[in-house]
Motif scaffolding. Sequence first.
Motif, PDB file in Angstrom:
ATOM      1  N   LEU A 214     -28.167   3.589  22.411  1.00 20.70           N
ATOM      2  CA  LEU A 214     -28.673   4.452  23.455  1.00 20.70           C
ATOM      3  C   LEU A 214     -29.573   5.305  23.004  1.00 20.70           C
ATOM      4  CD1 LEU A 214     -27.969   5.488  26.667  1.00 20.70           C
ATOM      5  CD2 LEU A 214     -26.434   7.221  25.307  1.00 20.70           C
ATOM      6  N   ARG A 215     -30.674   5.642  24.006  1.00 25.22           N
ATOM      7  CA  ARG A 215     -31.510   6.554  24.040  1.00 25.22           C
ATOM      8  C   ARG A 215     -31.892   7.600  25.333  1.00 25.22           C
ATOM      9  NH1 ARG A 215     -32.738   8.355  19.283  1.00 25.22           N
ATOM     10  NH2 ARG A 215     -34.499   9.541  20.357  1.00 25.22           N
ATOM     11  N   VAL A 216     -30.934   8.683  25.166  1.00 25.52           N
ATOM     12  CA  VAL A 216     -31.032   9.656  26.363  1.00 25.52           C
ATOM     13  C   VAL A 216     -31.970  10.843  25.826  1.00 25.52           C
ATOM     14  CG1 VAL A 216     -28.735  10.283  25.726  1.00 25.52           C
ATOM     15  CG2 VAL A 216     -29.580  10.997  28.041  1.00 25.52           C
ATOM     16  N   GLU A 217     -33.127  10.671  26.306  1.00 25.28           N
ATOM     17  CA  GLU A 217     -34.257  11.566  25.581  1.00 25.28           C
ATOM     18  C   GLU A 217     -34.117  13.075  25.836  1.00 25.28           C
ATOM     19  OE1 GLU A 217     -35.519  10.268  23.103  1.00 25.28           O
ATOM     20  OE2 GLU A 217     -35.894   8.075  23.656  1.00 25.28           O
ATOM     21  N   ARG A 218     -33.522  13.488  26.729  1.00 26.84           N
ATOM     22  CA  ARG A 218     -33.392  14.918  26.940  1.00 26.84           C
ATOM     23  C   ARG A 218     -32.332  15.685  26.307  1.00 26.84           C
ATOM     24  NH1 ARG A 218     -33.611  15.462  33.069  1.00 26.84           N
ATOM     25  NH2 ARG A 218     -31.832  14.319  32.863  1.00 26.84           N
ATOM     26  N   GLN A 219     -31.656  14.757  25.175  1.00 26.76           N
ATOM     27  CA  GLN A 219     -30.428  15.553  24.728  1.00 26.76           C
ATOM     28  C   GLN A 219     -30.349  15.255  23.154  1.00 26.76           C
ATOM     29  OE1 GLN A 219     -26.474  15.292  26.459  1.00 26.76           O
ATOM     30  NE2 GLN A 219     -27.198  14.370  28.140  1.00 26.76           N
ATOM     31  N   LEU A 220     -29.706  16.067  22.280  1.00 25.81           N
ATOM     32  CA  LEU A 220     -29.919  15.896  21.039  1.00 25.81           C
ATOM     33  C   LEU A 220     -29.218  14.658  20.328  1.00 25.81           C
ATOM     34  CD1 LEU A 220     -28.472  19.683  19.982  1.00 25.81           C
ATOM     35  CD2 LEU A 220     -30.505  18.696  19.647  1.00 25.81           C
ATOM     36  N   GLY A 221     -29.566  14.320  19.157  1.00 34.57           N
ATOM     37  CA  GLY A 221     -29.534  13.303  18.290  1.00 34.57           C
ATOM     38  C   GLY A 221     -28.161  12.508  18.461  1.00 34.57           C
ATOM     39  N   TYR A 222     -26.996  13.627  18.415  1.00 36.83           N
ATOM     40  CA  TYR A 222     -25.762  12.781  18.365  1.00 36.83           C
ATOM     41  C   TYR A 222     -25.515  11.993  19.660  1.00 36.83           C
ATOM     42  CZ  TYR A 222     -24.025  17.427  20.462  1.00 36.83           C
ATOM     43  OH  TYR A 222     -23.681  18.445  21.192  1.00 36.83           O
ATOM     44  N   LYS A 223     -25.923  12.504  20.849  1.00 34.55           N
ATOM     45  CA  LYS A 223     -25.736  11.607  21.965  1.00 34.55           C
ATOM     46  C   LYS A 223     -26.384  10.236  22.062  1.00 34.55           C
ATOM     47  CE  LYS A 223     -23.981  13.428  25.524  1.00 34.55           C
ATOM     48  NZ  LYS A 223     -22.918  13.361  25.590  1.00 34.55           N
ATOM     49  N   GLN A 224     -27.089   9.873  21.106  1.00 41.05           N
ATOM     50  CA  GLN A 224     -27.933   8.583  20.914  1.00 41.05           C
ATOM     51  C   GLN A 224     -26.869   7.628  20.340  1.00 41.05           C
ATOM     52  OE1 GLN A 224     -30.796   9.472  22.483  1.00 41.05           O
ATOM     53  NE2 GLN A 224     -30.492  11.662  22.279  1.00 41.05           N
ATOM     54  N   ALA A 225     -25.828   7.230  20.947  1.00 39.09           N
ATOM     55  CA  ALA A 225     -24.888   6.233  20.360  1.00 39.09           C
ATOM     56  C   ALA A 225     -25.402   5.161  19.617  1.00 39.09           C
ATOM     57  CB  ALA A 225     -24.141   6.090  21.364  1.00 39.09           C
ATOM     58  N   LYS A 226     -25.043   4.786  18.444  1.00 45.93           N
ATOM     59  CA  LYS A 226     -25.675   3.363  17.961  1.00 45.93           C
ATOM     60  C   LYS A 226     -24.597   2.320  18.295  1.00 45.93           C
ATOM     61  CE  LYS A 226     -26.444   5.040  13.610  1.00 45.93           C
ATOM     62  NZ  LYS A 226     -26.790   5.366  12.378  1.00 45.93           N
TER      63      LYS A 226
END
Length: 259
Positions: A214-226
């Motif tokens: 996931l890339r949800v670009e307006r949030q911090l890195g730990y929201k970018q689930a792999k």
Amino acid sequence: MSSFQIPRRRLLALGAASLGSALLGGCDRLSEAPDFQAFLASAERLTYRSQRLLGEGRSMAREFAAADLSPVFKVNGTRAPEGEDYAALVESNFSDWRLRVDGLVVKPLDLSLADLQALPQRTQITRHDCVEGWSAIGKWTGVPLAAVLERAALLPAARFVVFHCADMYEHALDGTGQYYESIDLIDAFHPQTILALSLNDAPLTVGHGAPLRLRVERQLGYKQAKYVMRIELTERLSDIGRGKGGFWPDRGYEWYAGI
């Protein structure tokens, strides 16, 4: 506007000073500290409400030029999920991998990598900001999450999108931890929210979340689930994990980590 930025700067400074090398145990101990939990809760309420009121859910994260790409995009968190199932997927170059989309949808989906690659793609060069205090700029290409959700057709009760992942944190201090994350429908249908298949014009490596993240670009890195394996549409988050909407939110971090 500046009053909304102060908590975020304090959060990044706290993360840089306290998380250090970002070992899981250290993060887990920090998340249990009452003062840290109170700070995160107050920052979350402020950033979530302010962004929703000021941006109406459509404000765009800054995008960069190719010349701005970082020479190294750091791998952090899980470097490779444990277990035979994921190892077999890697061995087959993910030919047998499927993305399941279910929950509160009209048409559950099982999508292969070829299915995802056949959908319209979006490329964006954005900055990844980590709670530990570091940043990197990378070029991401993938399927807008909105395109997948539109194919599945959401039921009226759907409010949240939950990403179930392949990585397990069995060595977490509490002895549990399948990784998951979630966002609301405002972020889910944002044009910069994508299911990324590649980084810097190459397929995702295992360290960066192959085959899908996931890339949800307006949030911090730990929201970018792999290592995303399943996307679930749900009305509430209370019956998933510890009920806070994500692996790290369950351990005291913000559920909404807007920047």
